[in-house]
Scaffold this motif. Structure first.
Motif, mmCIF file in Angstrom:
data_model
loop_
_atom_site.group_PDB
_atom_site.id
_atom_site.type_symbol
_atom_site.label_atom_id
_atom_site.label_comp_id
_atom_site.label_asym_id
_atom_site.label_seq_id
_atom_site.Cartn_x
_atom_site.Cartn_y
_atom_site.Cartn_z
ATOM 1 N N SER A 186 2.188 3.759 -4.691
ATOM 2 C CA SER A 186 2.722 2.551 -4.062
ATOM 3 C C SER A 186 4.024 2.124 -4.730
ATOM 4 C CB SER A 186 1.702 1.413 -4.029
ATOM 5 O OG SER A 186 1.031 1.298 -5.233
ATOM 6 N N TYR A 187 4.127 2.356 -6.050
ATOM 7 C CA TYR A 187 5.383 1.995 -6.698
ATOM 8 C C TYR A 187 6.517 2.929 -6.278
ATOM 9 C CZ TYR A 187 8.656 -0.090 -9.884
ATOM 10 O OH TYR A 187 9.744 -0.744 -10.383
ATOM 11 N N ARG A 336 -2.748 -2.050 -6.968
ATOM 12 C CA ARG A 336 -1.540 -1.666 -7.701
ATOM 13 C C ARG A 336 -1.882 -0.917 -8.995
ATOM 14 N NH1 ARG A 336 1.036 -7.129 -8.058
ATOM 15 N NH2 ARG A 336 -0.203 -7.805 -6.322
ATOM 16 N N ARG A 365 -2.089 -4.973 2.355
ATOM 17 C CA ARG A 365 -0.905 -4.214 1.943
ATOM 18 C C ARG A 365 0.289 -4.803 2.664
ATOM 19 N NH1 ARG A 365 -1.538 1.816 0.870
ATOM 20 N NH2 ARG A 365 -2.146 0.894 -1.087
ATOM 21 N N LEU A 369 3.123 -2.665 -1.090
ATOM 22 C CA LEU A 369 2.442 -3.210 -2.252
ATOM 23 C C LEU A 369 1.132 -3.873 -1.863
ATOM 24 C CD1 LEU A 369 4.806 -4.859 -4.841
ATOM 25 C CD2 LEU A 369 3.586 -2.694 -4.940
#
Ligand code: DLL
Length: 440
Positions: A186-187, A336, A365, A369
Motif C-alpha cells: 500500500s505504501y 497499513r 481503503r 491507504l
C-alpha cells in the motif's frame, strides 16, 4: 530465461538431501527445547514424549503445537532457549492486550536472517551492485532491520529510509538512485500517487525491483504497482515469531512463494482438526524453526491461510512453493502493515472507564491507504452531556487508541443503542477492503 539465486546450492538442493538436513536439525532442536525451555519440557511431558522419540523429520507430527497465546503466557523472554548474554537483538510486534509479542535473536540467528533475506532479494535479481531503499519501519517491527540485514548481506548499498514523509522518500528515490525498494504494497501505491500528483516522471527514478509484503495484496495491486512505478515486484512473507521477513519469497517465475525450508519447516493443517490438509488444499500454515537458537518455536500456528503448489518451479528451486496468502483464520487485521486485534480497541475503551461496551471497527481503503474508524456508542449519561465534553471524550478515545496501536484513527461517537446488537458472536469489525485472494 535465466533465473537468479543468492545461494543456489541451498535453494536447489535435492529434496532427499534436504530431508536429511531437516531431520538432523529437528532431532537437535527437540533436545534443545526440551532441555532449555520449561514450557516445552512440560508440553512434552504432558503427552509422554521424549526428545529421543524424534528421529526423523516425519516425527514432527508427534510434537505439540505452539500458539500465540503461549507467547503471551511466556512474555517477554520465557520461550528463549539461550541466556540473555547470547541474545544480540530484540524485536516485537503488537499483541492483543497491549503486551507485545517479543522475539530474540542470537548472532547466529541474525546470520540466518541475513541469509534468507539475501535469498529473497537475490531471487529477484538483486546483487552487490544494487542500491536498496528500505521504507519499512526501522524499529521493533522486523521489516526495516530485516530488509537491511538482507540487503547488506548481499552487499548492496542500503538506505534505511524508514517510514513516512513521502516527499522526502521521493527525493531520496530521485537523488540516491536506489534500484530496489522495500515497503508495504500500500505504501508503494502511496509513492506512486505522490509522484503522479506532483507530475514527477517515473523515469527520474531508477527502481528495477520492489519487494513488498507484511500485509496481503492482490495480483491486481501487483500489476498496478509494477505499471506505475515501472519495476518488477516480488511478494515477501514472514512473521516476527519465526524470524521476520524472509520466511518465504517469490522468484522470477512469479508463481507463489518459496519457503526457506532448510530453516523453516512448513505444514499446512486444517485449523479445526489440526490434521494435515490434502495436498493442494488451503489450510493454516504452521512453521517449525529448525535452526534458530534464541527462539526456536516448534509447530507455530501462524493463522495465515495458504496452500502448497505441487508442480516443480521453473526456477529450479526445490523448496516448497505456496500461494499468495489468502487471509487469516483469526480476527487479526493488518492495517497499513500494523497488526491489529479488535480486542486491543476493546481493552482501550474498557480502560477509559464508564464507556458503553458497544463499539464497531470499520476498515476502509481510501485511495491506497487503509483507514481505521472506531464507532463508539454513547451511554445515556454521556448523551446528555455538553457538546464540548463530547469533543473532549472523542479526543481522549482517539489518542488512547492511537497510542495503543501506533495508528491514526478516526473516532465517531454514535447515539445510544444505534450499534446493531447481535445474538451470539458480535460482529465488531466491518472490513470494507474485502479482497478475495482465492479468486486470483
Ligand atoms: O509483517 C514481517 C514482514 C515484514 C513480512 C516485511 C514481510 C515484509 P509481523 O508484524 O509479525 O511480521 O506480521 C506477520 O503479517 O502472520 C501475515 O498475517 C502478515 N503478512 C506478512 N507478510 C505477508 C504477505 C511481518 N506477503 C503477519 N502477504 C503474518 C500477506 C503477510 N500477509
Amino acid at each position: 530465461m535465466e533465473y537468479h539465486y543468492y545461494n543456489k546450492y541451498a535453494e536447489t538442493m535435492p529434496r532427499d538431501l534436504l530431508r536429511v538436513q531437516q531431520s538432523k536439525a529437528l532431532v537437535n532442536q527437540a533436545k534443545v527445547v526440551y532441555e532449555k525451555i520449561p514450557f516445552y519440557k512440560k508440553a512434552f511431558d504432558d503427552i509422554g514424549l521424549k526428545p529421543e522419540d524424534i528421529r526423523d523429520i516425519g516425527d514432527i507430527k508427534k510434537l505439540p503445537y505452539t500458539n500465540k497465546q503461549d507467547m503471551r503466557d511466556n512474555y517477554p523472554y520465557d520461550l528463549f532457549a539461550v541466556p540473555m548474554g547470547d541474545v544480540v537483538r530484540i524485536h516485537a510486534s503488537s499483541g492483543t492486550t497491549g503486551k507485545q509479542t517479543v522475539v530474540g535473536y542470537t548472532r547466529h540467528d541474525l546470520d540466518i536472517w541475513g541469509e534468507v533475506m539475501a535469498r529473497t532479494l537475490g531471487a529477484g535479481g538483486v546483487t552487490a551492485a544494487d542500491i536498496g531503499h528500505i521504507s519499512y519501519g526501522w524499529g521493533l517491527f522486523t521489516g526495516g532491520l530485516g530488509g537491511g540485514i538482507g540487503s547488506e548481506t548481499i552487499g548492496a548499498a542500503t538506505i534505511p529510509a524508514s517510514v513516512g514523509n513521502t516527499k522526502r522518500q521521493v527525493t531520496i528515490l530521485q537523488d540516491f538512485k536506489p534500484t530496489f525498494l522495500l515497503c508495504t504494497p500500500s505504501y508503494a501505491l502511496t509513492i506512486a500517487d505522490y509522484i503522479e500528483e506532483n507530475k514527477i516522471s517515473v523515469d527520474t527514478l531508477s527502481l528495477k525491483y520492489g519487494f513488498f509484503g507484511a500485509e496481503p495484496w492482490t495480483t491486481q495491486m501487483k500489476q498496478e504497482i509494477e505499471r506505475r512505478l515501472n519495476l518488477q515486484s516480488f511478494d515477501i512473507y514472514g512473521l516476527s515469531e519465526i524470524i521476520g521477513p524472509g520466511v518465504a519469497y517469490e522468484c522470477e517465475a512469479h508463481e507463489g512463494l518459496h519457503v526457506a525450508e532448510d530453516h523453516f519447516y512448513i505444514e499446512i493443517i486444517d485449523p479445526d482438526t489440526g490434521e494435515d490438509v490434502k495436498d493442494g488444499e488451503y489450510g493454516e500454515v504452521v512453521f517449525t524453526c529448525l535452526t534458530k537458537e534464541a527462539l526456536p518455536l516448534i509447530r507455530y500456528r501462524t493463522h495465515d491461510i495458504s496452500k502448497k503448489i505441487s508442480e516443480p518451479c521453473p526456477c529450479g528451486r526445490t523448496h516448497t512453493r505456496i500461494t499468495k496468502f489468502a487471509g487469516r483464520t483469526d480476527d487479526m487485521l493488518i492495517i497499513r502493515g500494523v497488526n491489529v486485534f479488535p480486542s486491543q480497541v476493546e481493552a482501550v475503551l474498557m480502560e477509559l472507564g464508564d464507556m458503553s461496551p458497544f463499539y464497531q471497527i470499520q476498515v476502509d481503503r481510501e485511495g491506497n491507504l487503509d483507514t481505521l474508524t472506531v464507532l463508539v456508542e454513547l451511554t445515556e449519561a454521556q448523551f446528555t452531556s455538553e457538546i464540548h465534553d463530547l469533543e473532549a471524550l472523542k479526543r481522549k478515545i482517539g489518542s488512547a487508541i492511537q497510542s495503543m496501536l501506533g495508528l491514526a484513527v478516526t473516532v465517531r461517537l454514535v447515539n445510544p443503542k444505534t450499534i446493531t446488537r447481535f445474538e451470539g458472536k458480535a460482529q465488531r469489525v466491518v472490513d470494507n477492503r474485502a479482497v478475495d485472494f482465492r479468486a486470483n
